[in-house]
Design a protein around this motif. Structure first.
Motif, PDB file in Angstrom:
ATOM      1  N   UNK A  96       0.859  -1.182   0.000  1.00  0.00           N
ATOM      2  CA  UNK A  96       0.000   0.000   0.000  1.00  0.00           C
ATOM      3  C   UNK A  96       0.898   1.236   0.000  1.00  0.00           C
ATOM      4  N   UNK A  97       0.757   2.067  -1.032  1.00  0.00           N
ATOM      5  CA  UNK A  97       1.604   3.242  -1.188  1.00  0.00           C
ATOM      6  C   UNK A  97       0.829   4.524  -0.916  1.00  0.00           C
ATOM      7  N   UNK A  98       1.426   5.406  -0.138  1.00  0.00           N
ATOM      8  CA  UNK A  98       0.988   6.787   0.065  1.00  0.00           C
ATOM      9  C   UNK A  98      -0.515   6.916   0.306  1.00  0.00           C
ATOM     10  N   UNK A  99      -0.971   6.207   1.327  1.00  0.00           N
ATOM     11  CA  UNK A  99      -2.391   6.264   1.704  1.00  0.00           C
ATOM     12  C   UNK A  99      -2.740   7.660   2.211  1.00  0.00           C
ATOM     13  N   UNK A 100      -3.776   8.227   1.634  1.00  0.00           N
ATOM     14  CA  UNK A 100      -4.290   9.543   2.025  1.00  0.00           C
ATOM     15  C   UNK A 100      -5.744   9.419   2.465  1.00  0.00           C
ATOM     16  N   UNK A 101      -6.576   8.883   1.588  1.00  0.00           N
ATOM     17  CA  UNK A 101      -7.968   8.569   1.910  1.00  0.00           C
ATOM     18  C   UNK A 101      -8.294   7.226   1.293  1.00  0.00           C
ATOM     19  N   UNK A 102      -9.289   6.561   1.856  1.00  0.00           N
ATOM     20  CA  UNK A 102      -9.757   5.303   1.275  1.00  0.00           C
ATOM     21  C   UNK A 102     -10.620   5.612   0.052  1.00  0.00           C
ATOM     22  N   UNK A 103     -11.061   4.586  -0.612  1.00  0.00           N
ATOM     23  CA  UNK A 103     -11.841   4.764  -1.841  1.00  0.00           C
ATOM     24  C   UNK A 103     -13.194   5.418  -1.577  1.00  0.00           C
ATOM     25  N   UNK A 104     -13.671   5.351  -0.347  1.00  0.00           N
ATOM     26  CA  UNK A 104     -14.891   6.044   0.055  1.00  0.00           C
ATOM     27  C   UNK A 104     -14.559   6.953   1.222  1.00  0.00           C
ATOM     28  N   UNK A 105     -13.418   7.628   1.113  1.00  0.00           N
ATOM     29  CA  UNK A 105     -12.853   8.558   2.087  1.00  0.00           C
ATOM     30  C   UNK A 105     -12.459   7.848   3.372  1.00  0.00           C
ATOM     31  N   UNK A 106     -13.411   7.529   4.260  1.00  0.00           N
ATOM     32  CA  UNK A 106     -13.066   6.902   5.537  1.00  0.00           C
ATOM     33  C   UNK A 106     -13.091   5.381   5.468  1.00  0.00           C
ATOM     34  N   UNK A 107     -13.880   4.840   4.563  1.00  0.00           N
ATOM     35  CA  UNK A 107     -13.965   3.393   4.399  1.00  0.00           C
ATOM     36  C   UNK A 107     -13.939   3.078   2.916  1.00  0.00           C
ATOM     37  N   UNK A 108     -13.830   1.813   2.625  1.00  0.00           N
ATOM     38  CA  UNK A 108     -13.769   1.425   1.234  1.00  0.00           C
ATOM     39  C   UNK A 108     -12.847   0.239   1.064  1.00  0.00           C
ATOM     40  N   UNK A 109     -12.139   0.183  -0.060  1.00  0.00           N
ATOM     41  CA  UNK A 109     -11.320  -0.979  -0.386  1.00  0.00           C
ATOM     42  C   UNK A 109     -10.298  -1.302   0.693  1.00  0.00           C
TER      43      UNK A 109
END
Length: 242
Positions: free
Chosen positions: A21-34
């Motif tokens: 996992x590279x440079x996590x900023x937000x998930x695919x649904x901001x707080x949750x997601x993939x």
């Protein structure tokens, strides 16, 4: 092997043996997601990379991933310890600066330079060479700089590419900035990267929620026989051609 576009410069690389996992900023649904709903539930070890301290590349929430998953290794640029010390003070992680490396039974990592701050990462996973640029790019800002200034920025970038070429000549997957704020030359750095290295797959990044096609990059990818991924939305998945 599969690539998942998370957001901005965030990507996940999935293999049968490990996940990156590279440079996590937000998930695919901001707080949750993939990331929260799929990635953290995968049984394979997870390696979490952050290329530098800027908030769009380092989110301290990554350390909360340990509440859901035990087998996580954090690999962070050394500047994060200086600039975000309160978030990493009591954390267990690998700290890398330009020229540094890390290796275990599953991956080999080499940190290269940046033209902004922090590092870029070259990761060998299952024999595949994967490169995440972080903020390494030709940040020429032609519309805002004198010719002397932007040519100086460009020289710094090309010098970094020469440094990488002392160690690496080809990459299977490259994740690289194509930032719309650079207007007509937003893909200049990416095109120069393709000229310098043998690249199989290129994934544009660093465009927030505004992915844009770039005719110059499309033509360059065609000329160099590079598969240019057409990223349009968060959570988009790509089966890599190997």
């Amino acid at each position: 092997m599969e690539l998942v576009y998370v957001f901005h410069s965030g990507f996940a690389v999935l293999s049968d043996k490990a996940s990156l996992l590279f440079d996590y900023y937000e998930d695919t649904d901001k707080d949750y997601g993939f990331v929260h709903e799929e990635l953290l539930k995968r049984p394979e070890p997870l390696y979490v990379f952050s290329s530098h301290f800027h908030q769009d590349h380092f989110n301290p929430e990554i350390f909360k991933f340990k509440e859901k998953k035990d087998n996580i290794v954090y690999i962070l640029s050394a500047d994060i310890a200086r600039k975000r010390s309160k978030y990493v003070k009591d954390q267990d992680y690998i700290k890398l600066r330009k020229g540094g490396s890390f290796e275990d039974d599953l991956i080999k990592v080499k940190a290269f330079g940046s033209t902004d701050i922090g590092v870029s990462f070259a990761v060998n996973l299952e024999g595949k060479e994967i490169f995440h640029s972080g903020d390494l790019n030709n940040w020429h800002w032609m519309d805002e700089s004198t010719q002397e200034e932007w040519q100086g920025y460009e020289k710094s970038y090309l010098d970094e590419l020469s440094y990488i070429k002392k160690d690496k000549r080809s990459f299977d997957l490259v994740m690289f900035p194509v930032d719309p704020r650079l207007h007509e030359e937003k893909s200049r750095g990416a095109r120069q990267f393709l000229e310098a290295f043998n690249v199989k797959v290129l994934a544009p990044m660093h465009f927030w929620d505004k992915p844009e096609d770039d005719e110059k990059l499309l033509q360059s990818a065609k000329e160099h026989d590079v598969l240019l991924l057409n990223i349009k939305k968060r959570g988009q998945k790509f089966s890599l051609p190997w």
